[in-house]
Design an enzyme around this catalytic site. Structure first.
Site, short mmCIF file in Angstrom:
data_model
loop_
_atom_site.label_atom_id
_atom_site.label_comp_id
_atom_site.label_asym_id
_atom_site.label_seq_id
_atom_site.Cartn_x
_atom_site.Cartn_y
_atom_site.Cartn_z
N HIS A 312 -21.91 -0.85 -10.69
CA HIS A 312 -23.27 -0.80 -11.25
C HIS A 312 -23.49 0.55 -11.89
O HIS A 312 -23.03 1.56 -11.39
CB HIS A 312 -24.31 -1.02 -10.13
CG HIS A 312 -25.64 -1.44 -10.66
ND1 HIS A 312 -26.55 -0.54 -11.13
CD2 HIS A 312 -26.18 -2.67 -10.82
CE1 HIS A 312 -27.63 -1.19 -11.53
NE2 HIS A 312 -27.43 -2.48 -11.37
N ASP A 370 -24.85 -9.79 -8.21
CA ASP A 370 -24.19 -10.99 -8.75
C ASP A 370 -23.04 -11.48 -7.90
O ASP A 370 -22.52 -12.57 -8.12
CB ASP A 370 -23.70 -10.70 -10.17
CG ASP A 370 -24.86 -10.40 -11.09
OD1 ASP A 370 -24.97 -9.26 -11.55
OD2 ASP A 370 -25.69 -11.30 -11.27
C1 SDX Z 1 -26.38 -6.46 -13.53
O1 SDX Z 1 -28.55 -2.33 -15.12
C2 SDX Z 1 -28.94 -3.16 -14.23
O2 SDX Z 1 -29.82 -2.90 -13.42
C3 SDX Z 1 -28.27 -4.51 -14.28
C4 SDX Z 1 -28.63 -5.46 -13.16
C5 SDX Z 1 -30.08 -5.91 -13.26
O3 SDX Z 1 -30.62 -6.36 -12.24
O4 SDX Z 1 -30.63 -5.93 -14.40
O5 SDX Z 1 -28.44 -4.85 -11.90
C6 SDX Z 1 -27.80 -6.74 -13.22
O6 SDX Z 1 -26.03 -6.49 -14.68
C7 SDX Z 1 -25.43 -6.06 -12.44
C8 SDX Z 1 -24.01 -5.70 -12.97
C9 SDX Z 1 -23.26 -7.01 -13.18
N1 SDX Z 1 -21.99 -6.77 -13.90
C10 SDX Z 1 -20.81 -6.97 -13.30
O7 SDX Z 1 -20.67 -7.25 -12.10
C11 SDX Z 1 -19.61 -6.84 -14.25
C12 SDX Z 1 -18.55 -5.93 -13.61
N2 SDX Z 1 -19.07 -4.56 -13.54
C13 SDX Z 1 -18.78 -3.67 -14.61
O8 SDX Z 1 -18.46 -4.17 -15.85
C14 SDX Z 1 -19.49 -2.34 -14.54
O9 SDX Z 1 -19.43 -1.91 -13.24
C15 SDX Z 1 -20.94 -2.27 -15.02
C16 SDX Z 1 -21.09 -2.82 -16.39
C17 SDX Z 1 -21.82 -3.02 -14.08
C18 SDX Z 1 -21.35 -0.80 -15.01
O10 SDX Z 1 -20.66 -0.20 -16.00
P1 SDX Z 1 -20.74 1.40 -16.25
O11 SDX Z 1 -21.80 2.03 -15.43
O12 SDX Z 1 -20.78 1.65 -17.72
O13 SDX Z 1 -19.42 1.90 -15.61
P2 SDX Z 1 -18.09 2.03 -16.41
O14 SDX Z 1 -17.84 0.76 -17.16
O15 SDX Z 1 -18.12 3.31 -17.17
O16 SDX Z 1 -17.04 2.12 -15.20
C19 SDX Z 1 -16.90 3.34 -14.49
C20 SDX Z 1 -15.47 3.27 -13.97
C21 SDX Z 1 -14.47 2.92 -15.06
O17 SDX Z 1 -13.23 3.56 -14.72
P3 SDX Z 1 -12.92 5.02 -15.44
O18 SDX Z 1 -12.96 4.77 -16.94
O19 SDX Z 1 -14.02 5.96 -14.96
O20 SDX Z 1 -11.54 5.36 -14.92
O21 SDX Z 1 -15.34 2.22 -12.98
C22 SDX Z 1 -14.44 1.23 -13.44
C23 SDX Z 1 -14.27 1.43 -14.93
O22 SDX Z 1 -12.99 1.00 -15.35
N3 SDX Z 1 -15.10 -0.05 -13.15
C24 SDX Z 1 -14.50 -1.11 -12.64
C25 SDX Z 1 -15.53 -2.07 -12.47
N4 SDX Z 1 -16.69 -1.57 -12.89
C26 SDX Z 1 -16.42 -0.32 -13.31
N5 SDX Z 1 -13.21 -1.33 -12.29
C27 SDX Z 1 -12.95 -2.58 -11.78
N6 SDX Z 1 -13.89 -3.55 -11.58
C28 SDX Z 1 -15.18 -3.32 -11.91
N7 SDX Z 1 -16.09 -4.29 -11.71
#
Ligand code: SDX
Length: 436
Positions: A312, A370
């Site tokens: 998140h 989720d």
């Molecule tokens: C919702 O914003 C909100 O409040 C949203 C929400 C709401 O109620 O409105 O809470 C609802 O959207 C919840 C999130 C649902 N999405 C997912 O479950 C999809 C999987 N999660 C990711 O795609 C990700 O964690 C996000 C999109 C939720 C957050 O993305 P960020 O904050 O931009 O983080 P990032 O993509 O920059 O990741 C940070 C690091 C990265 O590694 P590095 O580049 O730092 O080495 O963490 C890793 C990412 O590769 N990473 C993951 C991961 N999520 C982040 N690695 C593996 N699995 C994951 N799920």
């Protein structure tokens, strides 16, 4: 940059090339201060640069507060777990829209008004026939909710507080009806009209699962569980879809069109589409012994695979909604006698492994809302394609509350971000006959 208190107000000082700029530091009730950079460009000829808005506040708001490190979520000051356990969705709608929990008479007026707006114009049924039956219901929602603006555009003066209230109530009331119609259309069953003798969530269930040939009785356990799921999804500060609604609304666009824009943004698998993606991921993993293979893939950047339902932008601790969602999931499965749900076993083992794995601990990747909602919604007999639709039904109150707050905020003006231009500098046109 450094900041200091200067008597009654504090400022942040920024040195840019040969400029020194003092910018006001503003404090909220709780949470991080903000540096008001409104005059940054004028005084330094520079923009601030923050793709994804990881460090950017685009508004002030009184509706929802999140502390990602402490795993705190407050709606108008009330903790989400207390609302989920002790309130109901319509009462939370009143709280989000008006700032206070309703008195009994306020609750009866508000709930009655929502009930009386649940029907849609009969012409709306015609929009559905243009879609294939196998159209994704989120595509149908984008189209049909956007079409609501055709019915109300000339009767919605968004500068009139009364009409903003009516538009907000119409949207909260009609979303379940349209969502249920999208579901019925997909399965080839006739639309079921709303019933004014049922509460909000029971009415939604009967519009989804009743058929004209026999009476339908709402299961109170299922209705209560779904009502709690609606509360958990109602609002969440300036998430992507809410920011979309605010940006669309900042141009003065019709509120129904703004909500359609929010639905489009919510559909993405990184946002509201994650509940559908998380369940599909659990189905793909299939069994506990395949979890290590997927955890390895999630840690391998080149795989492009992510654990859906994990991580998140704000919560770098447990998502407080996920805790309530997990509890609700177990309650629903127990109430329905689904003891050996294999996907639940995979989910719980995946959660255990991920929470112990250094990669996920280091990156603070915890289950989000989720992760468990998909298993619960499947147990409630909703097809996976409807999961994000239900998220949109619940989030509509958050979208309209934030839209209303934005319209009423004297600080707000049309949102128009700038950019760092990295394209070609100016160059002369060359006629095609002279090009290489
Ligand atoms: C919702 O914003 C909100 O409040 C949203 C929400 C709401 O109620 O409105 O809470 C609802 O959207 C919840 C999130 C649902 N999405 C997912 O479950 C999809 C999987 N999660 C990711 O795609 C990700 O964690 C996000 C999109 C939720 C957050 O993305 P960020 O904050 O931009 O983080 P990032 O993509 O920059 O990741 C940070 C690091 C990265 O590694 P590095 O580049 O730092 O080495 O963490 C890793 C990412 O590769 N990473 C993951 C991961 N999520 C982040 N690695 C593996 N699995 C994951 N799920």
């Amino acid at each position: 940059m450094d900041s200091k208190s200067t008597g009654t107000s504090s400022t942040a000082t920024l040195k840019v090339k040969d400029h020194t700029v003092e910018m006001p530091l503003r404090s909220g009730t709780i949470g991080p201060d903000v540096i008001d950079v409104g005059k940054l460009y004028k005084e330094t000829d520079c923009f601030n640069y923050d793709p994804g808005f990881t460090s950017t506040a685009n508004c002030s708001s009184k509706i929802t507060y999140i502390d990602g490190d402490k795993g705190v979520l407050l709606h108008r000051g009330y903790p989400i777990d207390q609302l989920a356990e002790q309130s109901n969705f319509v009462e939370v709608c009143h709280l989000l829209l008006n700032g206070e929990l309703p008195t009994e008479s306020e609750y009866q007026e508000f709930s009655g008004a929502i009930t009386r707006h649940t029907m849609v114009h009969e012409q709306m049924t015609r929009f559905f026939t243009g879609f294939r039956r196998d159209a994704h219901p989120m595509a149908v929602m984008c189209g049909v909710v956007g079409a609501l603006s055709a019915f109300y555009h000339d009767s919605t003066d968004i500068n009139d507080p009364e009409q903003r209230t009516i538009a907000a109530r119409r949207l909260i009331a009609k979303m379940p009806t349209i969502a249920a119609m999208a579901y019925k259309y997909a399965i080839g069953q006739p639309f079921i009209y709303p019933r004014n003798d049922l509460d909000y969530t029971s009415n939604f269930l009967q519009m989804c699962f009743a058929v004209p040939c026999e009476p339908y009785t709402v299961d109170p356990v299922i209705s209560r569980a779904l009502d709690r799921i609606f509360i958990l999804h109602a609002d969440h500060e300036q998430n992507a879809s809410t920011s979309t609604v605010r940006l669309a609304g900042s141009s003065g666009a019709n509120p129904f069109a703004c909500i359609a824009a929010g639905i489009a943004c919510l559909w993405g698998p990184a946002h509201g589409g994650a509940n559908e993606a998380a369940l599909n991921m659990l189905k793909e993993i299939g069994s506990v012994d395949r979890i290590p293979e997927y955890v390895k893939k999630a840690k391998d950047k080149t795989s492009g695979f992510r654990l859906m339902g994990f991580g998140h932008r704000v919560y770098k601790n447990y998502d407080p909604r996920a805790k309530v969602m997990q509890k609700t999931c177990h309650e629903v499965l127990d109430a329905l006698g689904i003891r050996d749900e294999p996907l639940l076993k995979v989910a719980m083992e995946l959660e255990r492994i991920a929470l112990e794995d250094d990669y996920f601990v280091e990156k603070k990747l915890y289950p989000n809302i989720d992760f468990y909602s998909g298993i619960t919604l499947r147990a409630l007999n909703f097809p996976v394609e409807m999961f994000t639709v239900l998220f949109a039904v619940a989030r509509t109150v958050g979208w309209v509350a934030q839209w209303k707050e934005m319209i009423e905020d004297p600080e707000q003006r049309i949102g128009r971000p700038r950019q760092l231009y990295v394209g070609e500098a100016s160059r002369e046109f060359i006629p095609r006959t002279e090009r290489g």
